[in-house]
Write an enzyme that holds these catalytic residues in place. Structure first.
Site, PDB file in Angstrom:
ATOM      1  N   CYS A  13       1.535  -0.975  -8.504  1.00 32.23           N
ATOM      2  CA  CYS A  13       1.570  -1.107  -9.969  1.00 32.23           C
ATOM      3  C   CYS A  13       0.242  -0.632 -10.560  1.00 32.23           C
ATOM      4  O   CYS A  13       0.223   0.034 -11.598  1.00 32.23           O
ATOM      5  CB  CYS A  13       1.829  -2.556 -10.383  1.00 32.23           C
ATOM      6  SG  CYS A  13       3.557  -3.065 -10.279  1.00 32.23           S
ATOM      7  N   HIS A 104       8.501   1.759  -1.840  1.00 40.48           N
ATOM      8  CA  HIS A 104       7.984   3.123  -1.771  1.00 40.48           C
ATOM      9  C   HIS A 104       8.724   3.877  -0.684  1.00 40.48           C
ATOM     10  O   HIS A 104       8.960   3.356   0.406  1.00 40.48           O
ATOM     11  CB  HIS A 104       6.473   3.150  -1.519  1.00 40.48           C
ATOM     12  CG  HIS A 104       6.022   2.272  -0.398  1.00 40.48           C
ATOM     13  ND1 HIS A 104       5.916   0.905  -0.527  1.00 40.48           N
ATOM     14  CD2 HIS A 104       5.660   2.568   0.878  1.00 40.48           C
ATOM     15  CE1 HIS A 104       5.504   0.396   0.627  1.00 40.48           C
ATOM     16  NE2 HIS A 104       5.351   1.384   1.492  1.00 40.48           N
ATOM     17  N   HIS A 106       8.418   6.805   1.901  1.00 42.53           N
ATOM     18  CA  HIS A 106       7.502   7.722   2.581  1.00 42.53           C
ATOM     19  C   HIS A 106       8.254   9.045   2.772  1.00 42.53           C
ATOM     20  O   HIS A 106       9.319   9.052   3.408  1.00 42.53           O
ATOM     21  CB  HIS A 106       7.138   7.216   3.973  1.00 42.53           C
ATOM     22  CG  HIS A 106       6.307   5.972   4.010  1.00 42.53           C
ATOM     23  ND1 HIS A 106       4.945   5.987   4.179  1.00 42.53           N
ATOM     24  CD2 HIS A 106       6.650   4.668   3.923  1.00 42.53           C
ATOM     25  CE1 HIS A 106       4.477   4.746   4.218  1.00 42.53           C
ATOM     26  NE2 HIS A 106       5.498   3.923   4.056  1.00 42.53           N
TER      27      HIS A 106
HETATM   28  P1  5GP Z   1       3.898   0.579   4.147  1.00 35.93           P
HETATM   29  O1  5GP Z   1       3.074   0.227   5.350  1.00 35.93           O
HETATM   30  O2  5GP Z   1       3.945  -0.571   3.151  1.00 35.93           O
HETATM   31  O3  5GP Z   1       5.247   1.122   4.447  1.00 35.93           O
HETATM   32  O4  5GP Z   1       3.146   1.781   3.456  1.00 35.93           O
HETATM   33  C1  5GP Z   1       2.036   1.641   2.647  1.00 35.93           C
HETATM   34  C2  5GP Z   1       1.358   2.988   2.626  1.00 35.93           C
HETATM   35  O5  5GP Z   1       0.441   2.999   1.551  1.00 35.93           O
HETATM   36  C3  5GP Z   1       0.560   3.316   3.890  1.00 35.93           C
HETATM   37  O6  5GP Z   1       1.061   4.524   4.485  1.00 35.93           O
HETATM   38  C4  5GP Z   1      -0.874   3.468   3.396  1.00 35.93           C
HETATM   39  O7  5GP Z   1      -1.561   4.514   4.044  1.00 35.93           O
HETATM   40  C5  5GP Z   1      -0.701   3.726   1.920  1.00 35.93           C
HETATM   41  N1  5GP Z   1      -1.772   3.238   1.080  1.00 35.93           N
HETATM   42  C6  5GP Z   1      -2.354   2.007   1.148  1.00 35.93           C
HETATM   43  N2  5GP Z   1      -3.291   1.893   0.186  1.00 35.93           N
HETATM   44  C7  5GP Z   1      -3.295   3.078  -0.492  1.00 35.93           C
HETATM   45  C8  5GP Z   1      -4.065   3.568  -1.592  1.00 35.93           C
HETATM   46  O8  5GP Z   1      -4.921   2.877  -2.169  1.00 35.93           O
HETATM   47  N3  5GP Z   1      -3.806   4.832  -2.016  1.00 35.93           N
HETATM   48  C9  5GP Z   1      -2.867   5.622  -1.413  1.00 35.93           C
HETATM   49  N4  5GP Z   1      -2.712   6.860  -1.911  1.00 35.93           N
HETATM   50  N5  5GP Z   1      -2.109   5.186  -0.379  1.00 35.93           N
HETATM   51  C10 5GP Z   1      -2.334   3.924   0.077  1.00 35.93           C
HETATM   52 ZN    ZN Z   2       4.195  -3.248  -8.075  1.00 37.75          ZN
END
Ligand code: 5GP
Ligand code: ZN
Length: 115
Positions: A13, A104, A106
Site C-alpha cells: 500500500c 501480488h 510475481h
Molecule cells: P512474497 O514472498 O510475499 O511472495 O513476495 C514478496 C516480494 O516482494 C519478494 O519477492 C521481495 O523481493 C519483494 N519485496 C519486498 N520488499 C520490497 C520492496 O521494498 N520493494 C520491492 N520492489 N520489492 C520488495
Molecule cells: Zn496493502
C-alpha cells in the site's frame, strides 16, 4: 483513496501511494506493477491491485474481474519482455513463502526457465 482501501502498515500500500520508492513498470486506476527488489529471473515484476486484499483468494472472491486483469497485464509484460512466455506465481500463506500480505502476482520472464 479512502481509508477502507488502504492498510497503513502494508508495504505494498505504501509503494502504491508513492511513500516507498519503486521502479514502476505499469500503472492504471486499479493496478500497479513494479520491479521486484530481489529478482529471481531476468525480468521479475510484481503486479498488485491498488486496493488492499490480503491474498489471491480474497481478491478472487471480492473482484474476480480484477484478478483477470492482473493475468492479462502479466501477459502484456511477457509479450514485451520475452515473446509471451512467463511464470505467474501467487505465494499464498506464510508457509508457502508469502511475506507481504497484499496480494501480488510475481511475473517471471525474460529468460528460458527450468521446468
Ligand atoms: P512474497 O514472498 O510475499 O511472495 O513476495 C514478496 C516480494 O516482494 C519478494 O519477492 C521481495 O523481493 C519483494 N519485496 C519486498 N520488499 C520490497 C520492496 O521494498 N520493494 C520491492 N520492489 N520489492 C520488495
Ligand atoms: Zn496493502
Amino acid at each position: 483513496m479512502s481509508e477502507s482501501t488502504r492498510d497503513e502498515g502494508c508495504l505494498f500500500c505504501r509503494i502504491v501511494a508513492g511513500q516507498v520508492p519503486s521502479e514502476k513498470v505499469y500503472e492504471d486506476g486499479e493496478l500497479y506493477a513494479f520491479k521486484d527488489v530481489n529478482p529471481k529471473a531476468a525480468v521479475h515484476v510484481l503486479i498488485v491491485p491498488k486496493r488492499h486484499y490480503a491474498d489471491v483468494a480474497e481478491l478472487a472472491a471480492a473482484d474476480p474481474q480484477l484478478l483477470g486483469r492482473m493475468v492479462l497485464k502479466a501477459q502484456d509484460i511477457a509479450d514485451q519482455a520475452f515473446h509471451g512466455a512467463y511464470r505467474l506465481i501467487f505465494n499464498t500463506g506464510r508457509d508457502a513463502g508469502q511475506s507481504v500480505f497484499h496480494v501480488h502476482a510475481h511475473v517471471l520472464t525474460g529468460e528460458v526457465m527450468d521446468e
